[in-house]
Design a protein around this motif. Structure first.
Motif, short mmCIF file in Angstrom:
data_model
loop_
_atom_site.label_atom_id
_atom_site.label_comp_id
_atom_site.label_asym_id
_atom_site.label_seq_id
_atom_site.Cartn_x
_atom_site.Cartn_y
_atom_site.Cartn_z
N ALA A 10 -10.06 11.07 34.34
CA ALA A 10 -9.52 12.54 35.36
C ALA A 10 -7.67 12.59 35.04
CB ALA A 10 -9.54 13.44 36.15
N GLY A 11 -6.99 13.27 35.69
CA GLY A 11 -5.08 12.86 36.13
C GLY A 11 -4.03 13.32 34.43
N HIS A 12 -3.28 12.82 34.86
CA HIS A 12 -2.40 12.98 33.74
C HIS A 12 -2.51 11.88 32.56
CE1 HIS A 12 -0.20 14.54 37.55
NE2 HIS A 12 -0.36 15.71 36.59
N GLN A 34 4.97 8.72 38.74
CA GLN A 34 5.96 10.40 38.67
C GLN A 34 6.53 10.59 39.52
OE1 GLN A 34 2.27 10.81 40.51
NE2 GLN A 34 1.74 12.51 39.14
N ARG A 38 6.30 11.39 44.26
CA ARG A 38 4.99 11.42 44.49
C ARG A 38 4.84 9.70 44.19
NH1 ARG A 38 2.50 16.08 40.73
NH2 ARG A 38 4.17 15.94 40.30
N LYS A 102 -13.07 14.22 43.92
CA LYS A 102 -12.13 14.42 44.25
C LYS A 102 -12.76 14.81 45.62
CE LYS A 102 -8.21 16.20 42.60
NZ LYS A 102 -6.99 15.74 42.66
N LYS A 119 -0.96 25.96 45.01
CA LYS A 119 -0.71 25.91 44.23
C LYS A 119 -2.76 25.03 44.25
CE LYS A 119 -0.22 22.06 41.24
NZ LYS A 119 0.28 21.27 40.07
N LYS A 123 -6.90 25.80 43.46
CA LYS A 123 -7.48 25.36 43.05
C LYS A 123 -9.13 24.85 44.40
CE LYS A 123 -4.20 22.16 40.82
NZ LYS A 123 -4.42 21.41 39.93
N ARG A 135 -15.25 17.78 44.61
CA ARG A 135 -15.04 18.74 43.39
C ARG A 135 -15.13 17.46 42.56
NH1 ARG A 135 -10.15 20.73 43.90
NH2 ARG A 135 -8.57 19.99 42.71
N SER A 137 -14.06 15.82 39.31
CA SER A 137 -12.46 15.77 38.66
C SER A 137 -12.41 15.07 36.96
CB SER A 137 -11.57 15.10 39.11
OG SER A 137 -10.78 16.07 40.33
N LYS A 154 -12.15 18.74 31.96
CA LYS A 154 -11.59 19.65 32.59
C LYS A 154 -11.94 21.16 32.67
CE LYS A 154 -7.02 19.01 35.01
NZ LYS A 154 -5.78 18.48 34.71
N LYS A 158 -14.34 22.42 36.15
CA LYS A 158 -13.38 23.38 36.98
C LYS A 158 -14.32 24.55 37.35
CE LYS A 158 -9.01 22.33 37.71
NZ LYS A 158 -7.52 22.68 36.71
N ASP A 247 -5.63 7.39 43.23
CA ASP A 247 -4.75 8.67 43.52
C ASP A 247 -4.23 8.37 45.01
OD1 ASP A 247 -3.09 10.27 42.83
OD2 ASP A 247 -4.53 11.51 41.94
N HIS A 250 -0.58 10.95 47.77
CA HIS A 250 -0.70 12.13 48.54
C HIS A 250 -1.05 12.04 49.91
CE1 HIS A 250 0.64 15.13 45.58
NE2 HIS A 250 -0.19 14.95 44.72
O1 LIG Z 1 -1.46 20.46 37.11
P1 LIG Z 1 -2.52 20.24 37.01
O2 LIG Z 1 -3.46 21.39 36.62
O3 LIG Z 1 -3.45 19.44 35.90
O4 LIG Z 1 -3.42 20.02 37.73
C1 LIG Z 1 -3.72 18.27 38.33
C2 LIG Z 1 -4.62 17.67 38.94
O5 LIG Z 1 -5.17 18.43 38.13
P2 LIG Z 1 -6.84 19.40 38.20
O6 LIG Z 1 -6.18 20.35 38.07
O7 LIG Z 1 -6.47 19.43 39.87
O8 LIG Z 1 -8.26 18.50 37.72
C3 LIG Z 1 -5.01 16.33 38.90
O9 LIG Z 1 -5.59 16.10 39.38
P3 LIG Z 1 -7.12 15.06 38.60
O10 LIG Z 1 -6.10 13.42 39.35
O11 LIG Z 1 -6.75 15.47 37.75
O12 LIG Z 1 -8.62 14.60 40.01
C4 LIG Z 1 -4.12 15.54 39.78
O13 LIG Z 1 -4.27 16.38 41.15
C5 LIG Z 1 -1.99 16.26 39.32
O14 LIG Z 1 -1.02 16.23 40.80
P4 LIG Z 1 -1.25 14.62 41.32
O15 LIG Z 1 -0.64 14.02 40.36
O16 LIG Z 1 -2.29 14.39 42.08
O17 LIG Z 1 -0.17 15.03 42.56
C6 LIG Z 1 -1.85 17.93 39.05
O18 LIG Z 1 -1.30 17.53 38.79
P5 LIG Z 1 0.44 18.20 38.96
O19 LIG Z 1 0.34 19.85 37.88
O20 LIG Z 1 0.15 18.55 40.54
O21 LIG Z 1 1.34 17.26 38.15
#
Ligand SMILES: O=P(O)(O)O[C@@H]1[C@@H](OP(=O)(O)O)[C@H](OP(=O)(O)O)[C@H](O)[C@H](OP(=O)(O)O)[C@H]1OP(=O)(O)O
Ligand SMILES: Nc1ncnc2c1ncn2[C@@H]1O[C@H](COP(=O)(O)OP(=O)(O)O)[C@@H](O)[C@H]1O
Length: 292
Positions: A10-12, A34, A38, A102, A119, A123, A135, A137, A154, A158, A247, A250
């Motif tokens: 998951a994640g970036h 980041q 963050r 998550k 946002k 979700k 959920r 992720s 992903k 979702k 993670d 936050h």
């Molecule tokens: O933009 P998305 O939709 O990829 O959102 C990311 C989330 O993916 P998701 O869609 O919830 O599976 C992502 O969630 P996962 O780690 O994939 O569970 C993070 O919440 C990420 O935010 P941050 O780095 O924790 O602040 C979220 O990234 P940011 O958009 O906040 O940078």
């Protein structure tokens, strides 16, 4: 030698023009900081956690070991970039099955920006976060040398309903069902992975006991990572079933208040896992043993 991890669920992720985590051969996971707050918030959390004498020793094992930050070449080749240096939770497992779950029905907190809150709210409402308190992720289920790995994207995750979550948590510990095979998962690894004194359920219960007391942190948008190694079980070795939290971008101060959002989600996940352990194939559940 740094490389992009095969087992990130998951994640970036590192891709063209996007910075993502890297790993090395020494068991380290490098998470790029980041650029906005963050990154600094996650570093602040790890530093505070490392120095906080109120954290019980037996709870530290649920967090990746933190080795500080380091400037390394970013995965996209854009130059030096600061990274968190963490213990790589999966490096010791060649064919890991991994779930990123998550926790919390609410991934936002009052101190966040209006845009971020809306946002997250969207979700949370559109996924199982609101109804279940968690959920899925990210997911990777190892089948066998022949069938390989199932790693749904992903978008697929979702759209999960509560029933999908129940089914996938059963597939996670089954020998016969990858993807949408239509087969009833046999849950043949459930007692080894989820059950027992060192299994996932026992670990989640240990974590829950801490969350029933701790008022130091409130964990928003953090995940429980569940990892195990199927091939080890087949060789008669330990499943290596492990629970870790990841993670912490936050995490906010708890100010003496229980983290009900995280605790509620954790209890819900525990209920799902417990039900799998007491499940009997014809859609019934074994009664819990009566208390003496
Ligand atoms: O933009 P998305 O939709 O990829 O959102 C990311 C989330 O993916 P998701 O869609 O919830 O599976 C992502 O969630 P996962 O780690 O994939 O569970 C993070 O919440 C990420 O935010 P941050 O780095 O924790 O602040 C979220 O990234 P940011 O958009 O906040 O940078
Ligand atoms: N310490 C770690 N060791 C191994 N894998 C990790 C570790 N931390 C995170 N991961 C992997 O990276 C994914 C995303 O991590 P996360 O910290 O949530 O990043 P992001 O802030 O980009 O959402 C996790 O789902 C997991 O697959």
């Amino acid at each position: 030698m740094f490389k992009v991890p095969d087992h990130q669920v998951a994640g970036h992720r590192a891709s063209n023009g996007v910075i993502g985590p890297l790993i090395d051969d020494s068991g380290n996971f490098y998470k790029p900081l980041q650029n906005d707050e963050r990154g600094s918030k996650e570093v602040a959390f790890y530093k505070n956690f490392a120095l906080n004498s109120e954290i019980p020793d037996q709870i530290r094992k649920f967090f990746p070991i933190y080795h500080g930050t380091q400037l390394i070449e970013a995965s996209d080749g854009s130059g030096l970039h600061p990274h968190l240096v963490l213990e790589d939770i999966v490096s010791s497992r060649p064919n890991p099955s991994i779930a990123d779950i998550k926790i919390g029905s609410r991934t936002w907190y009052l101190e966040a920006s209006e845009d971020y809150i809306s946002k997250c709210l969207k979700k949370d409402r559109e996924t199982t976060s609101l109804p279940l308190g968690f959920r899925i992720s990210g997911l990777q289920i190892y089948g066998s040398k022949e069938s390989g790995v199932w790693k749904p994207d992903k978008k697929y995750l979702k759209n999960f309903t509560a029933d999908d979550v129940r089914l996938v948590l059963r597939k996670f510990v089954s020998s016969n069902s990858l993807e949408d095979s239509g087969k009833e998962p046999d849950c043949s690894f459930a007692s080894t992975v989820y059950g027992g004194s060192t299994g996932i359920l026992a670990q989640l219960l240990e974590l829950k006991a801490w969350f029933e007391e701790q008022t130091i942190y409130h964990f928003y948008s953090s995940s429980v990572l569940i990892v195990y190694e199927k091939e080890s079980i087949l060789k008669g070795m330990s499943s290596g079933a492990t629970v870790k939290l990841v993670d912490f971008a936050h995490v906010i101060e708890g100010n003496g208040v229980i983290d009900h959002n995280f605790l509620g989600g954790l209890c819900s996940l525990i209920k799902f896992i417990s039900e799998i352990l007491t499940y009997v194939p014809n859609n019934t559940y074994k009664a819990f043993p009566k208390k003496p």
